[in-house]
Design an enzyme around this catalytic site. Sequence first.
Site, PDB file in Angstrom:
ATOM      1  N   ARG A 166      56.731  48.046  49.183  1.00  0.00           N
ATOM      2  CA  ARG A 166      58.031  47.404  49.788  1.00  0.00           C
ATOM      3  C   ARG A 166      58.758  48.385  48.503  1.00  0.00           C
ATOM      4  O   ARG A 166      57.780  49.242  47.642  1.00  0.00           O
ATOM      5  CB  ARG A 166      57.681  45.666  49.243  1.00  0.00           C
ATOM      6  CG  ARG A 166      57.112  44.762  49.670  1.00  0.00           C
ATOM      7  CD  ARG A 166      56.704  43.692  48.939  1.00  0.00           C
ATOM      8  NE  ARG A 166      56.465  42.775  49.707  1.00  0.00           N
ATOM      9  CZ  ARG A 166      54.677  42.851  49.696  1.00  0.00           C
ATOM     10  NH1 ARG A 166      53.482  43.401  48.922  1.00  0.00           N
ATOM     11  NH2 ARG A 166      53.956  41.828  50.164  1.00  0.00           N
ATOM     12  N   LYS A 190      53.684  41.457  45.083  1.00  0.00           N
ATOM     13  CA  LYS A 190      54.421  40.488  44.693  1.00  0.00           C
ATOM     14  C   LYS A 190      52.802  39.507  43.379  1.00  0.00           C
ATOM     15  O   LYS A 190      52.086  39.760  43.935  1.00  0.00           O
ATOM     16  CB  LYS A 190      54.714  39.741  45.877  1.00  0.00           C
ATOM     17  CG  LYS A 190      55.670  39.769  46.945  1.00  0.00           C
ATOM     18  CD  LYS A 190      56.236  39.068  47.906  1.00  0.00           C
ATOM     19  CE  LYS A 190      56.931  40.051  48.727  1.00  0.00           C
ATOM     20  NZ  LYS A 190      57.537  38.403  49.414  1.00  0.00           N
ATOM     21  N   HIS A 261      63.619  48.144  53.624  1.00  0.00           N
ATOM     22  CA  HIS A 261      62.311  46.933  54.135  1.00  0.00           C
ATOM     23  C   HIS A 261      62.620  47.244  55.848  1.00  0.00           C
ATOM     24  O   HIS A 261      60.779  47.383  56.342  1.00  0.00           O
ATOM     25  CB  HIS A 261      63.081  45.448  54.414  1.00  0.00           C
ATOM     26  CG  HIS A 261      61.838  44.319  54.294  1.00  0.00           C
ATOM     27  ND1 HIS A 261      60.803  44.527  54.068  1.00  0.00           N
ATOM     28  CD2 HIS A 261      61.935  43.777  55.408  1.00  0.00           C
ATOM     29  CE1 HIS A 261      60.309  43.128  54.394  1.00  0.00           C
ATOM     30  NE2 HIS A 261      60.585  42.484  55.043  1.00  0.00           N
ATOM     31  N   ARG A 264      59.449  49.834  55.614  1.00  0.00           N
ATOM     32  CA  ARG A 264      57.663  49.052  55.876  1.00  0.00           C
ATOM     33  C   ARG A 264      57.347  48.820  57.342  1.00  0.00           C
ATOM     34  O   ARG A 264      56.493  48.850  57.858  1.00  0.00           O
ATOM     35  CB  ARG A 264      58.127  47.814  55.112  1.00  0.00           C
ATOM     36  CG  ARG A 264      56.471  46.776  54.749  1.00  0.00           C
ATOM     37  CD  ARG A 264      56.833  46.146  53.150  1.00  0.00           C
ATOM     38  NE  ARG A 264      56.369  44.918  53.318  1.00  0.00           N
ATOM     39  CZ  ARG A 264      55.029  45.278  53.296  1.00  0.00           C
ATOM     40  NH1 ARG A 264      54.599  46.572  52.161  1.00  0.00           N
ATOM     41  NH2 ARG A 264      54.494  43.681  52.875  1.00  0.00           N
ATOM     42  N   HIS A 287      49.360  41.791  52.944  1.00  0.00           N
ATOM     43  CA  HIS A 287      50.010  40.458  53.590  1.00  0.00           C
ATOM     44  C   HIS A 287      48.288  39.569  53.312  1.00  0.00           C
ATOM     45  O   HIS A 287      47.123  39.466  53.909  1.00  0.00           O
ATOM     46  CB  HIS A 287      49.868  39.913  54.903  1.00  0.00           C
ATOM     47  CG  HIS A 287      51.442  40.888  54.245  1.00  0.00           C
ATOM     48  ND1 HIS A 287      51.825  41.475  56.386  1.00  0.00           N
ATOM     49  CD2 HIS A 287      52.595  40.823  54.786  1.00  0.00           C
ATOM     50  CE1 HIS A 287      53.025  41.658  56.065  1.00  0.00           C
ATOM     51  NE2 HIS A 287      53.436  41.475  54.695  1.00  0.00           N
ATOM     52  N   TYR A 296      55.452  41.540  61.571  1.00  0.00           N
ATOM     53  CA  TYR A 296      55.945  42.693  61.334  1.00  0.00           C
ATOM     54  C   TYR A 296      55.607  43.255  62.359  1.00  0.00           C
ATOM     55  O   TYR A 296      56.356  44.229  62.697  1.00  0.00           O
ATOM     56  CB  TYR A 296      55.482  43.309  60.035  1.00  0.00           C
ATOM     57  CG  TYR A 296      55.697  43.437  58.614  1.00  0.00           C
ATOM     58  CD1 TYR A 296      55.608  42.113  57.973  1.00  0.00           C
ATOM     59  CD2 TYR A 296      56.356  44.451  58.235  1.00  0.00           C
ATOM     60  CE1 TYR A 296      56.623  41.391  56.967  1.00  0.00           C
ATOM     61  CE2 TYR A 296      57.239  44.078  56.962  1.00  0.00           C
ATOM     62  CZ  TYR A 296      57.395  43.244  56.128  1.00  0.00           C
ATOM     63  OH  TYR A 296      57.490  42.171  55.062  1.00  0.00           O
TER      64      TYR A 296
END
Length: 308
Positions: A166, A190, A261, A264, A287, A296
């Site tokens: 990211r 995250k 993005h 990615r 994830h 994705y």
Amino acid sequence: MSDLVAETLLEWREAFVQDLRVRGYSPMTIEGYSRELGRLFDWLKTETELASVAELSSHVLRNFQLHLMLKPRQGKANRPPRVLTAGSRNRILASIKSFFRYLRKSGRLLSNPAAELEGARKMTRLPKDLLTVAEMRRLLDSIDPTTDVGRHDRAVFELLYSSGLRRAEFQGLQLRDLRLEEGFAHVHGKGTKERIVPIGTRALRALQIYLRQVRPLWARPDCPYVFVSKALGEPYHGQKLLARLRSYAKAAKICKALTFHGFRHTCATHLLQGKADLRSIQLLLGHTKLDVTAQYLHVDPSHLRALI
């Protein structure tokens, strides 16, 4: 809204932010929560006559939701205004719901007026303008490796394509996170999530050149971050870098609107096309749920589960 209510809400937001820090939320997440709450506070100042915080009801918050549905979002001056997307509205709502859960749990409010608020239905949109393998290679090869800026940019985009990071992850990458001898990087994702990602051969070579030839000239002595601004010697927000990415695409005759993005998404898609193990793709991207990985990869999550 009275000045007393406004002052109380600001104090409560500061206490909420401190609670998020204690619980290990990332600075970027905390900043986002605080910013979205600011939207609510600004609206309350102009659209309500609250005399006390006890008057903050679910009805008031639903009116704010309606305001968000009708409010044009900020965009380019030469484009017609558009309302906030369902995803943007849900992000704001998530901050509000978390804030009021904290107020109820901490005893500042007797009840939670946001408990019954429901998010907007979000249409699943596939990412646009993914690059083909040939286009990606053409784009990366268009970056001039003989200039310091080019060496920096080659290292960034080779790494993004190789490891699926990211934007916040590559910007937050520190020297201590690199394991160049083993070809890995320790990534802080995250919240408090962390993972180890491999660095491809081309990306590793570009990264080594940047670290050896460019970063010592740009970075301040006490700066721990891998990628730094030439002008400041510190981490940057990436808008100028995004502009350069699009100029590289134009030079490579690629007529697609590229984003960080998008890199990615492209990384994940090319891995799948190359018959990469699906669980490895999920772990690479960081994830926790396979359904997110499915978005994705543009495939049905149930199909992914059947293949693992």
